[in-house]
Design a protein around this motif. Structure first.
Motif, PDB file in Angstrom:
ATOM      1  N   GLY A  82       0.843  -1.195   0.000  1.00 24.28           N
ATOM      2  CA  GLY A  82       0.000   0.000   0.000  1.00 24.28           C
ATOM      3  C   GLY A  82       0.871   1.235   0.000  1.00 24.28           C
ATOM      4  O   GLY A  82       1.728   1.392  -0.863  1.00 24.28           O
ATOM      5  N   ASP A  83       0.688   2.117   0.990  1.00 21.74           N
ATOM      6  CA  ASP A  83       1.511   3.319   1.069  1.00 21.74           C
ATOM      7  C   ASP A  83       2.656   3.185   2.090  1.00 21.74           C
ATOM      8  O   ASP A  83       3.310   4.151   2.430  1.00 21.74           O
ATOM      9  CB  ASP A  83       0.662   4.541   1.391  1.00 21.74           C
ATOM     10  CG  ASP A  83       0.073   4.507   2.795  1.00 21.74           C
ATOM     11  OD1 ASP A  83       0.106   3.432   3.427  1.00 21.74           O
ATOM     12  OD2 ASP A  83      -0.414   5.552   3.241  1.00 21.74           O
ATOM     13  N   ARG A  84       2.913   1.964   2.555  1.00 21.79           N
ATOM     14  CA  ARG A  84       3.981   1.703   3.529  1.00 21.79           C
ATOM     15  C   ARG A  84       5.216   1.125   2.818  1.00 21.79           C
ATOM     16  O   ARG A  84       5.088   0.303   1.919  1.00 21.79           O
ATOM     17  CB  ARG A  84       3.519   0.711   4.598  1.00 21.79           C
ATOM     18  CG  ARG A  84       2.315   1.147   5.396  1.00 21.79           C
ATOM     19  CD  ARG A  84       2.566   2.272   6.355  1.00 21.79           C
ATOM     20  NE  ARG A  84       3.579   1.905   7.326  1.00 21.79           N
ATOM     21  CZ  ARG A  84       4.254   2.804   8.041  1.00 21.79           C
ATOM     22  NH1 ARG A  84       4.046   4.080   7.889  1.00 21.79           N
ATOM     23  NH2 ARG A  84       5.144   2.407   8.912  1.00 21.79           N
ATOM     24  N   ILE A  85       6.382   1.551   3.253  1.00 25.17           N
ATOM     25  CA  ILE A  85       7.637   1.033   2.711  1.00 25.17           C
ATOM     26  C   ILE A  85       8.521   0.572   3.861  1.00 25.17           C
ATOM     27  O   ILE A  85       8.571   1.210   4.915  1.00 25.17           O
ATOM     28  CB  ILE A  85       8.367   2.097   1.847  1.00 25.17           C
ATOM     29  CG1 ILE A  85       9.608   1.500   1.183  1.00 25.17           C
ATOM     30  CG2 ILE A  85       8.680   3.345   2.661  1.00 25.17           C
ATOM     31  CD1 ILE A  85      10.214   2.373   0.107  1.00 25.17           C
ATOM     32  N   THR A  86       9.180  -0.565   3.669  1.00 21.08           N
ATOM     33  CA  THR A  86      10.137  -1.083   4.641  1.00 21.08           C
ATOM     34  C   THR A  86      11.448  -1.316   3.912  1.00 21.08           C
ATOM     35  O   THR A  86      11.474  -1.948   2.855  1.00 21.08           O
ATOM     36  CB  THR A  86       9.638  -2.409   5.263  1.00 21.08           C
ATOM     37  OG1 THR A  86       8.372  -2.171   5.883  1.00 21.08           O
ATOM     38  CG2 THR A  86      10.617  -2.940   6.290  1.00 21.08           C
ATOM     39  N   MET A  87      12.541  -0.785   4.475  1.00 26.13           N
ATOM     40  CA  MET A  87      13.868  -0.957   3.898  1.00 26.13           C
ATOM     41  C   MET A  87      14.752  -1.632   4.937  1.00 26.13           C
ATOM     42  O   MET A  87      14.798  -1.191   6.088  1.00 26.13           O
ATOM     43  CB  MET A  87      14.462   0.390   3.504  1.00 26.13           C
ATOM     44  CG  MET A  87      13.680   1.091   2.417  1.00 26.13           C
ATOM     45  SD  MET A  87      14.417   2.657   1.907  1.00 26.13           S
ATOM     46  CE  MET A  87      14.107   3.667   3.342  1.00 26.13           C
ATOM     47  N   THR A  88      15.440  -2.701   4.520  1.00 22.72           N
ATOM     48  CA  THR A  88      16.329  -3.429   5.426  1.00 22.72           C
ATOM     49  C   THR A  88      17.706  -3.525   4.789  1.00 22.72           C
ATOM     50  O   THR A  88      17.843  -3.939   3.637  1.00 22.72           O
ATOM     51  CB  THR A  88      15.786  -4.840   5.714  1.00 22.72           C
ATOM     52  OG1 THR A  88      14.462  -4.722   6.243  1.00 22.72           O
ATOM     53  CG2 THR A  88      16.671  -5.573   6.705  1.00 22.72           C
TER      54      THR A  88
END
Length: 81
Positions: free
Chosen positions: A57-63
């Motif tokens: 959706g409008d969420r981003i996760t960066m690892t």
């Protein structure tokens, strides 16, 4: 922190009033930045800085690797400009 990825492959990341510029490239779920510059000065480490990216959706996760080498995760919201 605000990260702007431009269509021409350049990026600007603003943190606490300071700006990093770079070139970026996305391949699969990986986003890499090269030629990272702080206030116009090149980084001491020319190697690509890469993170794994997941979008929902409008969420981003960066690892990616933290400063100690252990994985570090950041999350945020994607907003149109």
């Amino acid at each position: 922190m605000t990260m702007l990825l431009n269509a021409d492959g350049t990026s600007q990341t603003s943190v606490a009033g300071l700006t990093l510029t770079a070139r970026w490239q996305a391949t699969g779920d990986q986003l890499c930045q090269t030629d990272v510059r702080f206030m116009g000065m090149p980084s001491d480490d020319p190697s690509p800085q890469c993170v794994r990216v997941a979008v929902s959706g409008d969420r981003i996760t960066m690892t990616g690797p933290g400063s100690d080498g252990d994985p570090e995760t950041m999350t945020g919201t994607i907003t149109p400009l």
